[in-house]
Design an enzyme around this catalytic site. Structure first.
Site, PDB file in Angstrom:
ATOM      1  N   LYS A  97      -8.209   8.956  -5.141  1.00  0.00           N
ATOM      2  CA  LYS A  97      -6.841   9.007  -5.487  1.00  0.00           C
ATOM      3  C   LYS A  97      -6.195  10.290  -6.148  1.00  0.00           C
ATOM      4  CE  LYS A  97      -6.509   4.128  -5.808  1.00  0.00           C
ATOM      5  NZ  LYS A  97      -7.889   3.479  -5.833  1.00  0.00           N
ATOM      6  N   GLU A 119       1.274   2.385 -11.365  1.00  0.00           N
ATOM      7  CA  GLU A 119       0.660   1.044 -11.420  1.00  0.00           C
ATOM      8  C   GLU A 119      -0.940   1.396 -11.459  1.00  0.00           C
ATOM      9  OE1 GLU A 119       1.913   1.916  -8.853  1.00  0.00           O
ATOM     10  OE2 GLU A 119      -0.060   1.702  -7.695  1.00  0.00           O
ATOM     11  N   SER A 373     -15.437   6.223  -1.224  1.00  0.00           N
ATOM     12  CA  SER A 373     -14.203   6.440  -1.798  1.00  0.00           C
ATOM     13  C   SER A 373     -14.366   6.677  -3.258  1.00  0.00           C
ATOM     14  CB  SER A 373     -13.081   5.463  -1.537  1.00  0.00           C
ATOM     15  OG  SER A 373     -13.584   4.212  -1.949  1.00  0.00           O
TER      16      SER A 373
HETATM   17  C1  LIG Z   1      -8.259   2.271  -5.712  1.00  0.00           C
HETATM   18  C2  LIG Z   1      -9.572   2.269  -4.765  1.00  0.00           C
HETATM   19  C3  LIG Z   1      -9.711   1.873  -3.605  1.00  0.00           C
HETATM   20  C4  LIG Z   1      -8.765   1.052  -2.974  1.00  0.00           C
HETATM   21  O1  LIG Z   1      -7.569   1.648  -2.506  1.00  0.00           O
HETATM   22  P1  LIG Z   1      -7.259   1.994  -1.156  1.00  0.00           P
HETATM   23  O2  LIG Z   1      -5.900   2.610  -1.342  1.00  0.00           O
HETATM   24  O3  LIG Z   1      -7.550   0.903  -0.281  1.00  0.00           O
HETATM   25  O4  LIG Z   1      -7.967   3.146  -0.924  1.00  0.00           O
HETATM   26  C5  LIG Z   1     -10.938   2.005  -2.895  1.00  0.00           C
HETATM   27  N1  LIG Z   1     -11.944   2.839  -3.601  1.00  0.00           N
HETATM   28  C6  LIG Z   1     -11.863   3.309  -4.795  1.00  0.00           C
HETATM   29  C7  LIG Z   1     -12.873   3.983  -5.320  1.00  0.00           C
HETATM   30  C8  LIG Z   1     -10.778   3.103  -5.375  1.00  0.00           C
HETATM   31  O5  LIG Z   1     -10.457   3.627  -6.591  1.00  0.00           O
END
Ligand SMILES: *Cc1c(COP(=O)(O)O)cnc(C)c1O
Length: 386
Positions: A97, A119, A373
């Protein structure tokens, strides 16, 4: 609005024509927001070709966010195969993010906007927004459903320590959908001095485009890293899909390589692309979990970050075109993958990418890149037996 205008190019980092990806995308917003969206589009068009912007973004990525992130071979998780993890969990604040938040903070500053609304679902985007606001001296208000505040307590504490105001949202399911609606409402009221820092590749044009390009650094790095490590492209690339930003960022590096299989993994209880229908949500036309009357359905996922009934419009387009496959993973499968990664590799992932790991472990392909992620510190409450 011309709903049927197409995209100029399917491959690489093409610009969506008037904000449309085939029949998806666009701007379904009140008139009062149109000037702000036009201003943001103009600012972005200027910034993306400005070497000064690129240099500042690159400097912050390297010295503040900790890029490039490593590409790690998970030998014990997947013995006999070459399964690599793109380690966005090692980014500052613990998820991808921050890539988007840094870029949007630079844009807000360019537009002279000193107040940010955002948000958050899992709290990762709220923490990223609060972090860059502290770094850039911007005021920060984060809307968060009270159910998510309960599930992701440590992130609420982090946001407050960073100087952000966290506003609890009591409406509806008290999760991400209502938090986005409240953030948009705030933005409509305060649009003169406020930038809406959206956390995924959703919302009205130009947001899906801006967020994809800011997250494309994940795929650009991963492509160069796998070529360096293996001397060839991966056979498959896998990422989890909530709104879709980490997935579109990782896929961006490989979408022009038709031999690379691209797989997006949704939470089974929030599979907009798997079981949804085309509809409008939060200013954009995409796949939405809704009934025949357009009523938005409640979603459920153990991972707050995937618990959203919509998805970015470019994913809807990539689903229809067949370039990307979208498959579900259940809570149980994600929890098993979470445990396996912790015990065999010493990496505690966020529950969101654990969905991607679960599906990736079942693929027949030998050489695979998985988007990791984020890290799992925020999820201990949800995972530990109590
Ligand atoms: C917010 C988040 C997601 C989901 O958001 P995307 O916009 O689909 O990437 C996935 N993994 C993590 C670690 C997140 O913080």
């Amino acid at each position: 609005m011309n709903e049927m205008s197409g995209m100029n190019e399917m491959s690489g980092m093409s610009e969506p024509l008037a904000g449309f990806y085939g029949p998806y995308g666009g701007r379904y917003v009140p008139e009062t927001l149109v000037p702000a969206l036009d201003e943001l589009t103009a600012c972005w068009e200027q910034a993306r070709t400005d070497p000064g912007f690129a240099a500042e973004l690159d400097r912050l990525r390297r010295t503040f966010a900790g890029r490039p992130t490593p590409l790690y071979l998970a030998e014990r998780l997947a013995p006999g195969r070459r399964l690599y993890l793109k380690r966005e969990d090692l980014c500052h604040t613990g998820a991808h993010k921050i890539n988007n938040a840094i870029g949007q903070a630079l844009l807000a500053t360019r537009m002279g906007k000193r107040r940010i609304v955002a948000e958050t679902g899992a709290g990762q985007h709220g923490v990223a927004a609060a972090t860059v606001c502290a770094r850039f001296g911007l005021e920060c208000v984060v809307y968060m459903g009270v159910e998510d505040m309960r599930r992701q307590r440590p992130n609420v504490d982090r946001m407050r320590l960073l100087g952000a105001e966290v506003r609890p949202v009591e409406l509806g399911t008290r999760t991400l959908k209502e938090a986005i609606s409240e953030a948009i409402r705030d933005w409509i009221t305060n649009v003169e001095d406020t930038h809406y820092m959206i956390g995924s590749c959703v919302g009205p044009h130009p947001y899906p485009w801006i967020v994809r390009e800011l997250q494309a650094v994940i795929g650009e790095e991963a492509r160069a890293q796998i070529l360096q490590a293996e001397g060839r492209l991966p056979e498959a690339v896998v990422a989890c899909v909530g709104g879709g930003s980490n997935a579109i960022g990782l896929f961006a590096g490989f979408i022009g390589d038709p031999e690379v299989r691209l797989v997006g993994v949704e939470a089974a209880g929030a599979a907009s692309l798997g079981t949804g229908r085309p509809s409008i949500l939060h200013g954009t036309r995409s796949f939405v979990l809704a009934d025949e009357d357009g009523q938005i359905l409640d979603t459920h996922s153990v991972s707050a970050g995937l618990d959203y009934p919509g998805v970015g419009p470019e994913h809807a387009f990539l689903r229809d075109s067949g370039r990307v496959e979208y498959v579900p993973a259940t809570d149980r499968e994600a929890l098993a993958a979470f445990q396996a990664l912790a015990e065999r590799e010493g990496i505690i992932p966020a529950l969101e990418p654990a969905h991607a790991v679960a599906r990736a472990l079942e693929l027949m392909e030998e050489l695979v890149v998985v988007g990791l992620s984020g890290r799992g510190d925020k999820d201990l409450e949800a995972v530990l037996p109590r």
